[in-house]
Motif scaffolding. Structure first.
Motif, PDB file in Angstrom:
ATOM      1  N   ARG A   1      -3.550  78.177  50.271  1.00 50.72           N
ATOM      2  CA  ARG A   1      -4.244  77.559  51.410  1.00 50.72           C
ATOM      3  C   ARG A   1      -3.473  77.766  52.714  1.00 50.72           C
ATOM      4  O   ARG A   1      -3.759  77.111  53.717  1.00 50.72           O
ATOM      5  CB  ARG A   1      -4.413  76.056  51.156  1.00 50.72           C
ATOM      6  N   SER A   2      -2.497  78.674  52.696  1.00 51.52           N
ATOM      7  CA  SER A   2      -1.579  78.805  53.835  1.00 51.52           C
ATOM      8  C   SER A   2      -2.248  79.342  55.090  1.00 51.52           C
ATOM      9  O   SER A   2      -1.724  79.149  56.198  1.00 51.52           O
ATOM     10  CB  SER A   2      -0.408  79.722  53.449  1.00 51.52           C
ATOM     11  N   GLU A   3      -3.396  80.029  54.968  1.00 54.45           N
ATOM     12  CA  GLU A   3      -4.051  80.615  56.140  1.00 54.45           C
ATOM     13  C   GLU A   3      -5.150  79.717  56.708  1.00 54.45           C
ATOM     14  O   GLU A   3      -5.900  80.150  57.594  1.00 54.45           O
ATOM     15  CB  GLU A   3      -4.638  81.983  55.768  1.00 54.45           C
ATOM     16  N   ARG A   4      -5.242  78.503  56.248  1.00 51.32           N
ATOM     17  CA  ARG A   4      -6.324  77.625  56.695  1.00 51.32           C
ATOM     18  C   ARG A   4      -5.917  76.743  57.880  1.00 51.32           C
ATOM     19  O   ARG A   4      -6.697  75.913  58.335  1.00 51.32           O
ATOM     20  CB  ARG A   4      -6.801  76.754  55.539  1.00 51.32           C
ATOM     21  N   GLY A   5      -4.677  76.895  58.338  1.00 53.24           N
ATOM     22  CA  GLY A   5      -4.231  76.161  59.514  1.00 53.24           C
ATOM     23  C   GLY A   5      -4.002  74.684  59.284  1.00 53.24           C
ATOM     24  O   GLY A   5      -4.017  73.895  60.242  1.00 53.24           O
ATOM     25  N   THR A   6      -3.773  74.288  58.037  1.00 52.85           N
ATOM     26  CA  THR A   6      -3.578  72.866  57.722  1.00 52.85           C
ATOM     27  C   THR A   6      -2.122  72.519  57.429  1.00 52.85           C
ATOM     28  O   THR A   6      -1.813  71.366  57.171  1.00 52.85           O
ATOM     29  CB  THR A   6      -4.437  72.471  56.509  1.00 52.85           C
ATOM     30  N   GLY A   7      -1.247  73.515  57.458  1.00 52.41           N
ATOM     31  CA  GLY A   7       0.164  73.264  57.183  1.00 52.41           C
ATOM     32  C   GLY A   7       0.531  73.320  55.719  1.00 52.41           C
ATOM     33  O   GLY A   7       1.693  73.079  55.360  1.00 52.41           O
ATOM     34  N   VAL A   8      -0.433  73.659  54.854  1.00 52.83           N
ATOM     35  CA  VAL A   8      -0.145  73.753  53.422  1.00 52.83           C
ATOM     36  C   VAL A   8       0.511  75.101  53.143  1.00 52.83           C
ATOM     37  O   VAL A   8      -0.052  76.149  53.475  1.00 52.83           O
ATOM     38  CB  VAL A   8      -1.434  73.620  52.589  1.00 52.83           C
ATOM     39  N   PRO A   9       1.691  75.111  52.533  1.00 50.96           N
ATOM     40  CA  PRO A   9       2.361  76.383  52.257  1.00 50.96           C
ATOM     41  C   PRO A   9       1.745  77.080  51.044  1.00 50.96           C
ATOM     42  O   PRO A   9       1.019  76.474  50.262  1.00 50.96           O
ATOM     43  CB  PRO A   9       3.804  75.957  51.967  1.00 50.96           C
ATOM     44  N   ALA A  10       2.058  78.354  50.897  1.00 54.70           N
ATOM     45  CA  ALA A  10       1.677  79.097  49.695  1.00 54.70           C
ATOM     46  C   ALA A  10       2.768  78.887  48.659  1.00 54.70           C
ATOM     47  O   ALA A  10       3.940  79.188  48.903  1.00 54.70           O
ATOM     48  CB  ALA A  10       1.511  80.580  50.015  1.00 54.70           C
ATOM     49  N   PHE A  11       2.412  78.354  47.507  1.00 56.16           N
ATOM     50  CA  PHE A  11       3.384  78.120  46.453  1.00 56.16           C
ATOM     51  C   PHE A  11       3.493  79.358  45.563  1.00 56.16           C
ATOM     52  O   PHE A  11       2.505  80.055  45.318  1.00 56.16           O
ATOM     53  CB  PHE A  11       2.966  76.920  45.593  1.00 56.16           C
ATOM     54  N   ASP A  12       4.699  79.611  45.109  1.00 59.64           N
ATOM     55  CA  ASP A  12       4.909  80.629  44.067  1.00 59.64           C
ATOM     56  C   ASP A  12       4.562  79.948  42.743  1.00 59.64           C
ATOM     57  O   ASP A  12       5.364  79.218  42.181  1.00 59.64           O
ATOM     58  CB  ASP A  12       6.368  81.087  44.100  1.00 59.64           C
ATOM     59  N   PHE A  13       3.339  80.171  42.271  1.00 59.56           N
ATOM     60  CA  PHE A  13       2.813  79.447  41.115  1.00 59.56           C
ATOM     61  C   PHE A  13       2.879  80.330  39.871  1.00 59.56           C
ATOM     62  O   PHE A  13       2.356  81.448  39.874  1.00 59.56           O
ATOM     63  CB  PHE A  13       1.375  79.019  41.386  1.00 59.56           C
ATOM     64  N   ARG A  14       3.491  79.805  38.819  1.00 65.00           N
ATOM     65  CA  ARG A  14       3.689  80.585  37.598  1.00 65.00           C
ATOM     66  C   ARG A  14       3.214  79.791  36.385  1.00 65.00           C
ATOM     67  O   ARG A  14       3.434  78.582  36.310  1.00 65.00           O
ATOM     68  CB  ARG A  14       5.175  80.907  37.406  1.00 65.00           C
ATOM     69  N   VAL A  15       2.615  80.494  35.451  1.00 70.10           N
ATOM     70  CA  VAL A  15       2.261  79.900  34.156  1.00 70.10           C
ATOM     71  C   VAL A  15       3.089  80.620  33.103  1.00 70.10           C
ATOM     72  O   VAL A  15       3.098  81.855  33.053  1.00 70.10           O
ATOM     73  CB  VAL A  15       0.755  80.055  33.856  1.00 70.10           C
ATOM     74  N   CYS A  16       3.795  79.860  32.272  1.00 71.45           N
ATOM     75  CA  CYS A  16       4.679  80.479  31.288  1.00 71.45           C
ATOM     76  C   CYS A  16       4.550  79.782  29.939  1.00 71.45           C
ATOM     77  O   CYS A  16       3.998  78.690  29.828  1.00 71.45           O
ATOM     78  CB  CYS A  16       6.119  80.448  31.781  1.00 71.45           C
ATOM     79  N   THR A  17       5.085  80.430  28.918  1.00 72.61           N
ATOM     80  CA  THR A  17       4.980  79.909  27.553  1.00 72.61           C
ATOM     81  C   THR A  17       6.159  80.425  26.744  1.00 72.61           C
ATOM     82  O   THR A  17       6.735  81.475  27.088  1.00 72.61           O
ATOM     83  CB  THR A  17       3.650  80.348  26.917  1.00 72.61           C
ATOM     84  N   PRO A  18       6.554  79.751  25.680  1.00 73.04           N
ATOM     85  CA  PRO A  18       7.692  80.225  24.881  1.00 73.04           C
ATOM     86  C   PRO A  18       7.476  81.606  24.269  1.00 73.04           C
ATOM     87  O   PRO A  18       8.422  82.392  24.152  1.00 73.04           O
ATOM     88  CB  PRO A  18       7.815  79.154  23.791  1.00 73.04           C
ATOM     89  N   ASP A  19       6.243  81.912  23.866  1.00 70.38           N
ATOM     90  CA  ASP A  19       5.936  83.216  23.258  1.00 70.38           C
ATOM     91  C   ASP A  19       4.810  83.879  24.051  1.00 70.38           C
ATOM     92  O   ASP A  19       3.623  83.629  23.773  1.00 70.38           O
ATOM     93  CB  ASP A  19       5.514  83.045  21.794  1.00 70.38           C
ATOM     94  N   PRO A  20       5.140  84.689  25.055  1.00 72.98           N
ATOM     95  CA  PRO A  20       4.106  85.300  25.893  1.00 72.98           C
ATOM     96  C   PRO A  20       3.060  86.055  25.086  1.00 72.98           C
ATOM     97  O   PRO A  20       3.347  86.637  24.050  1.00 72.98           O
ATOM     98  CB  PRO A  20       4.910  86.242  26.793  1.00 72.98           C
ATOM     99  N   GLY A  21       1.832  86.003  25.597  1.00 72.95           N
ATOM    100  CA  GLY A  21       0.706  86.627  24.911  1.00 72.95           C
ATOM    101  C   GLY A  21      -0.481  85.696  24.989  1.00 72.95           C
ATOM    102  O   GLY A  21      -0.567  84.836  25.865  1.00 72.95           O
ATOM    103  N   ASP A  22      -1.418  85.841  24.073  1.00 74.60           N
ATOM    104  CA  ASP A  22      -2.586  84.978  24.042  1.00 74.60           C
ATOM    105  C   ASP A  22      -2.201  83.592  23.539  1.00 74.60           C
ATOM    106  O   ASP A  22      -1.595  83.460  22.465  1.00 74.60           O
ATOM    107  CB  ASP A  22      -3.670  85.567  23.141  1.00 74.60           C
ATOM    108  N   VAL A  23      -2.549  82.565  24.314  1.00 74.02           N
ATOM    109  CA  VAL A  23      -2.264  81.179  23.951  1.00 74.02           C
ATOM    110  C   VAL A  23      -3.592  80.466  23.750  1.00 74.02           C
ATOM    111  O   VAL A  23      -4.456  80.472  24.636  1.00 74.02           O
ATOM    112  CB  VAL A  23      -1.440  80.463  25.045  1.00 74.02           C
TER     113      VAL A  23
END
Length: 322
Positions: A29-51
């Motif tokens: 939402r960083s380009e909407r002029g509201t002051g909300v930053p862009a987060f580095d958002f990650r989804v992770c799991t102990p065993d990568p692949g299909d969960v």
């Protein structure tokens, strides 16, 4: 500064609660002029692949738990409480907490924090369905089932489903300010802060007593909530002395007659606020409180909200309230 967010998922995770974290932190939402930053958002799991998700769907997760090592916030998504968790996951939670990162659980995700030993001697919450199980399984944890979320140091736990939004927005407010939290909430079309706690959502049926005379008395009391009840009068109805009655009543209900009556009157007031157009004065009289000030007092004490807020939450703008 809150910049990097890592959500840990394991098989059988719940998609909606996972989605609440994605909505708050995973949208740029960083380009909407509201002051909300862009987060580095990650989804992770102990065993990568299909969960596998709890709903039967599956999601491909390419990142392993290394994604948590530099995260400012690590979120544990809900999972099946009885399933095994790998030691690497518990170690990742411990490492994040040890280096001062925020660690959050949504709904049953709190069981992972407890297994990792992060909640010993600390206050937390979870969905009210699971609160007793959590308290019994981890007696050194202080479980509060009456709130939407709890912050204890850098640990945050939330109740079920939409309470994950409340917890995430709370952290945004703490780290980035109320204006940023409000901007995200406005974009999601949710309130930036909700009144009350999950006590207002808990179903508390009338308890079953050990004796038929006491059960009959309880039913009579519920049918006559608008009456004044003295211990002497109630004792006489079950042919006991006042002292014996008071002792038996507490042993069979877990409360004094006055406290039990007030809890039933609050339940009755909830029903009236949900299903009728009665104003607050009328609700107070019908529920047995007599005066609206007493209704408001007991609503705040039991549900941590006001009658007006409760009606808005459960009925919308259907009736004029006083």
């Amino acid at each position: 500064m809150l910049k990097t967010v890592a959500v840990i998922v394991v098989p059988n995770f719940s998609i909606f609660e996972f989605g609440t974290a994605c909505e708050v932190f995973g949208i740029d939402r960083s380009e909407r002029g509201t002051g909300v930053p862009a987060f580095d958002f990650r989804v992770c799991t102990p065993d990568p692949g299909d969960v596998q998700l709890k709903s039967g769907l599956s999601m491909n997760v390419s990142l392993g738990l290394d994604a948590t090592k530099d995260a400012d916030l690590v979120i544990m998504a809900p999972f099946g409480r009885d399933q095994e968790l790998p030691e690497s996951l518990l170690e990742s939670l411990q490492a994040a907490h040890a280096r001062g990162a925020w660690v959050m659980s949504i709904c049953s995700g709190v069981f992972a924090l407890a297994r990792a030993g992060l909640l010993a001697g600390r206050r937390c919450t979870t969905h009210w369905h699971y609160s007793n199980e959590l308290a019994v399984t981890y007696p050194d944890v202080q479980v509060d089932e009456n709130v939407l979320y709890v912050q204890d140091g850098t640990l945050i736990s939330s109740a079920g489903t939409a309470a994950g939004i409340d917890a995430c927005l709370h952290l945004v407010r703490v780290e980035l300010g109320a204006h940023v939290a409000a901007a995200i909430a406005r974009d999601m079309v949710v309130p930036p802060h909700r009144d009350g706690g999950q006590a207002q959502f808990i179903d508390r049926p009338m308890p079953t007593c050990g004796s038929a005379p006491m059960e009959e008395l309880l039913r009579w009391m519920v049918q006559n909530l608008d009456r004044e009840h003295t211990v002497n009068e109630l004792a006489a109805r079950v042919h006991m002395s006042a002292r014996t009655f008071a002792r038996r009543f507490r042993s069979e209900t877990g409360a004094t007659p006055a406290a039990w009556l007030n809890s039933q009157r609050v339940l009755r007031a909830q029903e009236l606020l949900e299903s009728t157009d009665l104003n607050i004065d009328e609700v107070a009289r019908e529920a047995g409180f007599g005066h609206p000030v007493l209704l408001r007092h007991h609503f705040a004490k039991v549900l941590d909200t006001s009658p007006q807020s409760y009606r808005r939450a459960f009925r919308g703008q259907l009736a004029e309230v006083g």
